[in-house]
Design a protein around this motif. Structure first.
Motif, PDB file in Angstrom:
ATOM      1  N   TYR A 290      34.600  35.320  55.599  1.00  0.00           N
ATOM      2  CA  TYR A 290      33.633  34.328  55.118  1.00  0.00           C
ATOM      3  C   TYR A 290      33.562  34.334  53.592  1.00  0.00           C
ATOM      4  N   LEU A 291      33.510  35.516  52.988  1.00  0.00           N
ATOM      5  CA  LEU A 291      33.452  35.593  51.523  1.00  0.00           C
ATOM      6  C   LEU A 291      34.731  35.049  50.888  1.00  0.00           C
ATOM      7  N   ALA A 292      35.881  35.282  51.531  1.00  0.00           N
ATOM      8  CA  ALA A 292      37.136  34.727  51.018  1.00  0.00           C
ATOM      9  C   ALA A 292      37.113  33.205  51.084  1.00  0.00           C
ATOM     10  N   TYR A 293      36.561  32.666  52.162  1.00  0.00           N
ATOM     11  CA  TYR A 293      36.433  31.207  52.294  1.00  0.00           C
ATOM     12  C   TYR A 293      35.547  30.641  51.187  1.00  0.00           C
ATOM     13  N   VAL A 294      34.440  31.310  50.906  1.00  0.00           N
ATOM     14  CA  VAL A 294      33.537  30.858  49.844  1.00  0.00           C
ATOM     15  C   VAL A 294      34.242  30.892  48.490  1.00  0.00           C
ATOM     16  N   GLU A 295      34.974  31.969  48.223  1.00  0.00           N
ATOM     17  CA  GLU A 295      35.634  32.117  46.927  1.00  0.00           C
ATOM     18  C   GLU A 295      36.773  31.118  46.749  1.00  0.00           C
ATOM     19  N   ILE A 296      37.553  30.893  47.780  1.00  0.00           N
ATOM     20  CA  ILE A 296      38.725  30.025  47.658  1.00  0.00           C
ATOM     21  C   ILE A 296      38.326  28.553  47.613  1.00  0.00           C
ATOM     22  N   THR A 297      37.352  28.154  48.444  1.00  0.00           N
ATOM     23  CA  THR A 297      36.963  26.743  48.511  1.00  0.00           C
ATOM     24  C   THR A 297      35.839  26.395  47.545  1.00  0.00           C
ATOM     25  N   HIS A 298      35.223  27.423  46.914  1.00  0.00           N
ATOM     26  CA  HIS A 298      34.145  27.214  45.942  1.00  0.00           C
ATOM     27  C   HIS A 298      32.939  26.512  46.549  1.00  0.00           C
ATOM     28  N   VAL A 299      32.671  26.752  47.813  1.00  0.00           N
ATOM     29  CA  VAL A 299      31.469  26.216  48.436  1.00  0.00           C
ATOM     30  C   VAL A 299      30.320  27.200  48.204  1.00  0.00           C
ATOM     31  N   LYS A 300      29.125  26.722  48.462  1.00  0.00           N
ATOM     32  CA  LYS A 300      27.945  27.558  48.268  1.00  0.00           C
ATOM     33  C   LYS A 300      27.761  28.474  49.464  1.00  0.00           C
ATOM     34  N   GLU A 308      21.478  37.256  45.510  1.00  0.00           N
ATOM     35  CA  GLU A 308      22.049  36.024  44.968  1.00  0.00           C
ATOM     36  C   GLU A 308      23.560  36.083  45.148  1.00  0.00           C
ATOM     37  N   CYS A 309      24.006  35.784  46.376  1.00  0.00           N
ATOM     38  CA  CYS A 309      25.432  35.908  46.700  1.00  0.00           C
ATOM     39  C   CYS A 309      26.302  35.025  45.813  1.00  0.00           C
ATOM     40  N   ASN A 310      25.825  33.815  45.507  1.00  0.00           N
ATOM     41  CA  ASN A 310      26.652  32.879  44.759  1.00  0.00           C
ATOM     42  C   ASN A 310      26.876  33.340  43.320  1.00  0.00           C
ATOM     43  N   ILE A 311      25.881  34.002  42.737  1.00  0.00           N
ATOM     44  CA  ILE A 311      26.068  34.549  41.386  1.00  0.00           C
ATOM     45  C   ILE A 311      27.116  35.652  41.411  1.00  0.00           C
ATOM     46  N   VAL A 312      27.068  36.507  42.426  1.00  0.00           N
ATOM     47  CA  VAL A 312      28.044  37.589  42.544  1.00  0.00           C
ATOM     48  C   VAL A 312      29.440  37.022  42.779  1.00  0.00           C
ATOM     49  N   GLN A 313      29.548  36.028  43.678  1.00  0.00           N
ATOM     50  CA  GLN A 313      30.850  35.449  43.993  1.00  0.00           C
ATOM     51  C   GLN A 313      31.435  34.674  42.821  1.00  0.00           C
ATOM     52  N   ALA A 314      30.576  34.152  41.958  1.00  0.00           N
ATOM     53  CA  ALA A 314      31.060  33.384  40.808  1.00  0.00           C
ATOM     54  C   ALA A 314      31.374  34.253  39.603  1.00  0.00           C
ATOM     55  N   SER A 315      31.055  35.551  39.677  1.00  0.00           N
ATOM     56  CA  SER A 315      31.307  36.439  38.545  1.00  0.00           C
ATOM     57  C   SER A 315      32.798  36.770  38.452  1.00  0.00           C
ATOM     58  N   PRO A 316      33.260  37.169  37.257  1.00  0.00           N
ATOM     59  CA  PRO A 316      34.678  37.530  37.120  1.00  0.00           C
ATOM     60  C   PRO A 316      35.069  38.755  37.928  1.00  0.00           C
ATOM     61  N   TYR A 317      34.079  39.538  38.386  1.00  0.00           N
ATOM     62  CA  TYR A 317      34.376  40.735  39.168  1.00  0.00           C
ATOM     63  C   TYR A 317      34.685  40.410  40.626  1.00  0.00           C
ATOM     64  N   ALA A 318      34.589  39.126  41.002  1.00  0.00           N
ATOM     65  CA  ALA A 318      34.905  38.733  42.382  1.00  0.00           C
ATOM     66  C   ALA A 318      36.400  38.654  42.621  1.00  0.00           C
ATOM     67  N   GLN A 319      37.187  38.868  41.567  1.00  0.00           N
ATOM     68  CA  GLN A 319      38.644  38.847  41.696  1.00  0.00           C
ATOM     69  C   GLN A 319      39.240  40.090  41.047  1.00  0.00           C
ATOM     70  N   LEU A 328      41.335  40.975  49.615  1.00  0.00           N
ATOM     71  CA  LEU A 328      41.752  42.378  49.699  1.00  0.00           C
ATOM     72  C   LEU A 328      40.982  43.106  50.797  1.00  0.00           C
ATOM     73  N   GLY A 329      39.697  42.767  50.953  1.00  0.00           N
ATOM     74  CA  GLY A 329      38.916  43.354  52.033  1.00  0.00           C
ATOM     75  C   GLY A 329      39.451  42.967  53.406  1.00  0.00           C
ATOM     76  N   MET A 330      39.854  41.704  53.559  1.00  0.00           N
ATOM     77  CA  MET A 330      40.451  41.270  54.821  1.00  0.00           C
ATOM     78  C   MET A 330      41.696  42.083  55.152  1.00  0.00           C
ATOM     79  N   THR A 362      40.123  54.628  54.508  1.00  0.00           N
ATOM     80  CA  THR A 362      38.672  54.479  54.622  1.00  0.00           C
ATOM     81  C   THR A 362      37.943  55.159  53.453  1.00  0.00           C
ATOM     82  N   CYS A 363      38.478  56.267  52.980  1.00  0.00           N
ATOM     83  CA  CYS A 363      37.866  56.924  51.818  1.00  0.00           C
ATOM     84  C   CYS A 363      37.984  56.047  50.570  1.00  0.00           C
ATOM     85  N   TRP A 364      39.168  55.468  50.362  1.00  0.00           N
ATOM     86  CA  TRP A 364      39.344  54.574  49.213  1.00  0.00           C
ATOM     87  C   TRP A 364      38.466  53.337  49.341  1.00  0.00           C
ATOM     88  N   GLY A 365      38.265  52.857  50.570  1.00  0.00           N
ATOM     89  CA  GLY A 365      37.383  51.720  50.777  1.00  0.00           C
ATOM     90  C   GLY A 365      35.966  52.009  50.325  1.00  0.00           C
TER      91      GLY A 365
END
Length: 421
Positions: A290-300, A308-319, A328-330, A362-365
């Protein structure tokens, strides 16, 4: 035999044939051709900021008056109305509704991926074809035409008189009334000021304006400060402590049993039988997808009452290196499921290697989840409930793997104990 005259005649005709396409292109690319487009944006949208600063502004500088882009601020009532009209006119599906959205002709481009990739080519294509008028957005087209007609009428009927040098009056000393008026005008919000007459349109609230180097809309360089979220921050801090404590516990058990864990040939590491591993992985895969879909399609994103999920997803740290973190999580969750299947059905040594790979992954995760949660609390200053859910899942997966695997060497040393109960 073919005469010399015929040869020259054929060469002449061939040259004309080769030159005609170039001549036609040059004629179609004359300076009178104009391409017009409409961009729907929001001042608080970082993707909109990128599109305007890195795509629209450079293109308007390159093409000059041959490219006109109208910016419509959807955070204003007028801009929101025009956006809803555009949705109905072009039948934009719900999954593609969001800003930035650019309309050129009957083509709708959504997001900071499609617009940079396709808009430059479309502009050149339409310039070569002789230009393109404003998109057919009801009400907006009529407003543009009315504003342009009114501007032309005003300019033609009331030219500004130019006094001569001899009769030019001395500048008057401002009176108290004029000073108060100037202060009131200076204190008025920028959105109340009328647009210059050379912009394509002037409407209420200045939610619609042309985009160029000199008249670009106000887009915040960074996100506005997120509203205080003590509940979300406290929850994130609690999960951060839980992850750190669990990681220290898992590493302590691994270090204490590392020499025996390295002896793969001595005995098979008992299989990880609990179905909790694939079950947790599937839940985590759903969150990451779901988060990958939000990031790739830029939907809310649907965030819920916390964070504030959208602020986090729009930050440069989301990539990371241009790849969305959610993607990467997928891949991580899919790999965990595959390793669990391998350790369950493979031969002894391959099963042992799969179990150790599960332990390492799992430890690295968890380590990476600690890093991301730390960024949310102290750098982004906004919390993503979806991200916290994934962090908890990663921690539980590490514990479900680490506890039985690190208990194996101790049980192996006891007579008759070679499997995990």
């Amino acid at each position: 035999m073919i005469s010399v005259k015929k040869i020259f005649l054929w060469l002449f005709l061939l040259g004309i044939g080769l030159a005609l396409p170039a001549i036609a292109t040059a004629q179609s690319n004359d300076e009178s051709a104009v391409v017009r487009a409409v961009l729907f944006y929001s001042p608080s949208c970082p993707h909109c900021h990128y599109v305007i600063q890195e795509v629209i502004i450079p293109m308007t500088e390159e093409h000059g008056d041959q490219l006109q882009v109208l910016g419509i601020d959807t955070s204003q009532p007028t801009g929101s109305h025009f956006y809803q009209v555009a949705i109905e006119q072009f039948q934009i599906p719900p999954q593609r509704q969001g800003v930035p959205t650019l309309v050129i002709g009957d083509v709708v481009l959504v997001g900071s991926g499609e617009i940079p990739e396709q808009f430059p080519g479309l502009v050149k294509e339409h310039l070569a074809a002789g230009g393109l008028d404003w998109p057919d957005i009801p009400e907006l087209v009529e407003s543009i035409a009315a504003a342009e007609a009114q501007a032309e009428t005003t300019t033609a009927s009331s030219p500004e008189p130019q006094p001569s040098e001899e009769t030019r009056p001395e500048p008057a000393t401002p009176t108290t009334a004029s000073t108060e008026e100037a202060q009131e005008q200076a204190a008025a919000p920028a959105t109340a000021a009328p647009l210059p007459t050379d912009t394509p349109i002037a409407v209420a609230e200045q939610s619609v304006q042309s985009i160029s180097k000199d008249t670009q809309p106000v887009i915040a360089e960074t996100q506005t400060e997120p509203p205080p979220d003590p509940v979300g921050t406290a929850l994130a801090a609690t999960i951060l402590v839980f992850m750190a404590t669990s990681l220290v516990f898992a590493i302590w058990r691994i270090v204490n049993n590392l020499p025996l864990l390295a002896q793969l040939e001595r005995a098979p590491i008992p299989q990880l039988k609990p179905w909790l591993i694939p079950l947790l992985s599937l839940v985590g895969l759903g969150v990451a997808t779901y988060l990958a879909y939000v990031e790739i399609t830029h939907v809310k994103a649907v965030c819920g009452p916390i964070g504030e999920c959208n602020i986090v997803q729009a930050s440069p740290y989301a990539q990371l290196l241009g790849i969305p973190i959610a993607v990467l999580g997928m891949l991580s969750y899919i790999t965990i499921i595959l390793l669990w299947v391998v350790q369950k059905y493979a031969t002894r040594q391959l099963a042992n290697l799969s179990i150790l790979a599960l332990l390492t992954l799992t430890c690295w995760g968890v380590i990476f989840s600690i890093y991301l949660t730390w960024l949310e609390i102290f750098t982004i200053r906004a919390v993503c409930a979806w991200c916290l859910t994934s962090a908890v899942i990663s921690t539980l997966l590490m514990l479900v793997v680490a506890i039985p695997v690190t208990a194996w060497p101790q049980r192996l040393q006891q007579p008759g104990m070679s499997s995990i109960g």
